[in-house]
Enzyme design. Structure first.
Site, PDB file in Angstrom:
ATOM      1  N   THR A  93     -32.407  -4.785  -9.811  1.00 22.43           N
ATOM      2  CA  THR A  93     -32.194  -3.876 -10.937  1.00 22.43           C
ATOM      3  C   THR A  93     -33.452  -3.610 -11.752  1.00 22.43           C
ATOM      4  O   THR A  93     -33.402  -2.834 -12.705  1.00 22.43           O
ATOM      5  CB  THR A  93     -31.111  -4.436 -11.876  1.00 22.43           C
ATOM      6  OG1 THR A  93     -31.537  -5.702 -12.385  1.00 22.43           O
ATOM      7  CG2 THR A  93     -29.794  -4.603 -11.138  1.00 22.43           C
TER       8      THR A  93
ATOM      9  N   GLY B 189     -36.299  -7.906  -9.115  1.00 25.02           N
ATOM     10  CA  GLY B 189     -34.993  -7.979  -8.490  1.00 25.02           C
ATOM     11  C   GLY B 189     -34.458  -6.606  -8.180  1.00 25.02           C
ATOM     12  O   GLY B 189     -35.179  -5.600  -8.254  1.00 25.02           O
TER      13      GLY B 189
ATOM     14  N   VAL C 280     -39.170  -8.267 -14.036  1.00 20.89           N
ATOM     15  CA  VAL C 280     -39.227  -9.191 -15.166  1.00 20.89           C
ATOM     16  C   VAL C 280     -40.692  -9.400 -15.536  1.00 20.89           C
ATOM     17  O   VAL C 280     -41.521  -9.703 -14.671  1.00 20.89           O
ATOM     18  CB  VAL C 280     -38.566 -10.542 -14.827  1.00 20.89           C
ATOM     19  CG1 VAL C 280     -38.658 -11.490 -16.024  1.00 20.89           C
ATOM     20  CG2 VAL C 280     -37.114 -10.341 -14.425  1.00 20.89           C
TER      21      VAL C 280
ATOM     22  N   ASP D  41     -22.295 -14.451  -9.919  1.00 20.14           N
ATOM     23  CA  ASP D  41     -23.497 -14.398  -9.079  1.00 20.14           C
ATOM     24  C   ASP D  41     -24.294 -15.694  -9.191  1.00 20.14           C
ATOM     25  O   ASP D  41     -25.521 -15.675  -9.341  1.00 20.14           O
ATOM     26  CB  ASP D  41     -24.367 -13.199  -9.461  1.00 20.14           C
ATOM     27  CG  ASP D  41     -25.301 -12.774  -8.323  1.00 20.14           C
ATOM     28  OD1 ASP D  41     -25.026 -13.147  -7.159  1.00 20.14           O
ATOM     29  OD2 ASP D  41     -26.285 -12.069  -8.591  1.00 20.14           O
TER      30      ASP D  41
ATOM     31  N   ILE E 201     -43.693 -11.052 -13.593  1.00 18.89           N
ATOM     32  CA  ILE E 201     -43.494 -12.400 -13.062  1.00 18.89           C
ATOM     33  C   ILE E 201     -42.333 -12.479 -12.080  1.00 18.89           C
ATOM     34  O   ILE E 201     -42.066 -13.538 -11.508  1.00 18.89           O
ATOM     35  CB  ILE E 201     -43.270 -13.416 -14.204  1.00 18.89           C
ATOM     36  CG1 ILE E 201     -42.080 -12.999 -15.078  1.00 18.89           C
ATOM     37  CG2 ILE E 201     -44.530 -13.564 -15.043  1.00 18.89           C
ATOM     38  CD1 ILE E 201     -41.751 -13.999 -16.180  1.00 18.89           C
TER      39      ILE E 201
ATOM     40  N   LYS F 294     -36.640  -8.513 -19.034  1.00 13.83           N
ATOM     41  CA  LYS F 294     -36.104  -7.840 -17.850  1.00 13.83           C
ATOM     42  C   LYS F 294     -36.097  -6.340 -18.141  1.00 13.83           C
ATOM     43  O   LYS F 294     -35.400  -5.874 -19.037  1.00 13.83           O
ATOM     44  CB  LYS F 294     -34.695  -8.321 -17.532  1.00 13.83           C
ATOM     45  CG  LYS F 294     -34.078  -7.619 -16.323  1.00 13.83           C
ATOM     46  CD  LYS F 294     -32.595  -7.902 -16.188  1.00 13.83           C
ATOM     47  CE  LYS F 294     -32.332  -9.307 -15.736  1.00 13.83           C
ATOM     48  NZ  LYS F 294     -30.890  -9.519 -15.421  1.00 13.83           N
TER      49      LYS F 294
END
Length: 221
Positions: free
Chosen positions: A26, A24, A29, A133, A21, A44
């Site tokens: 890293t 990113g 997800v 962040d 879904i 994640k």
């Protein structure tokens, strides 16, 4: 009770990974099924993490701040070279998704977003942490069925304790366009930098685009 998906090998006997879904820097997800608690969660997933990514994972999964406008881990699992953090499944997408779909957002909507974001940051700072962040992509929307938003601040992978001397002076950390001037200079992390980033979120939601300084900076790299 939600309908259970078809059986699949669960990660560490706990989480069945379903559709992706989001993605990113890293990892990805996934929507996942929590076998133990019989409910859907967001997972994640970090594939083949190097040392720095694994450090971020360990730090993030250890957070347990409970607040209605925060999205922190509720569990984790590891299996061979795959590790994941489980969180509540938020179904409304991110504020960045909303901006891309609709452009500038109404003032009343933005005011509600900022009120909720700042309430969440109060809890983060009270726990002795700086998020580092805060940005539109990390603000997720619950599906409320009304015109009033319900946002949750997620992605605590860059969060650091105020009393951590190793993490505080490590140089600029965060996302261009949301960094305070002192954060850009690599100054120690302070709660005021998160508040500055919250203001940058409000500016972007109202303007519908990134600040000009960010666009110019990206063109010169």
């Amino acid at each position: 009770m939600p309908r259970r998906p078809a059986p699949a090998p669960p990660v560490a006997g706990r989480y069945v990974l379903l559709d992706e879904i989001g993605r990113g820097a890293t990892g990805a997800v996934h929507r996942a099924w929590d076998v133990r608690h019989e409910r859907y969660v967001a997972a994640k997933v970090l594939h083949d993490p190097d040392g720095s990514l694994l450090l971020r994972f360990v730090r993030e999964q250890s957070l347990r701040i409970r607040h209605p406008h925060l999205l922190t881990p509720i569990g984790w699992a590891a299996d061979d070279d795959l590790v994941l953090i489980a969180m509540d499944l938020v179904r409304g997408g991110s504020l960045l998704d909303l901006l891309r779909a609709h452009g500038p957002l109404p003032e009343r909507f933005v005011a509600a977003v900022l009120e909720q974001l700042l309430a969440g940051l109060v809890a983060v700072h009270a726990a002795g942490l700086v998020h580092r962040d805060v940005k539109a992509a990390n603000l997720l929307l619950e599906a409320t069925g009304s015109d009033r938003p319900w946002v949750r601040l997620g992605d605590f992978g860059l969060a650091c304790p105020l009393d951590d001397p190793v993490r505080l002076g490590s140089g600029p950390v965060g996302t261009p366009g949301y960094l305070s001037p002192e954060a850009e200079r690599g100054a120690p992390a302070r709660p005021a930098q998160d508040v500055y980033a919250a203001g940058a979120v409000g500016r972007r939601l109202l303007a519908g685009r990134a600040p000009l300084s960010t666009l110019l900076d990206s063109m010169t790299r």
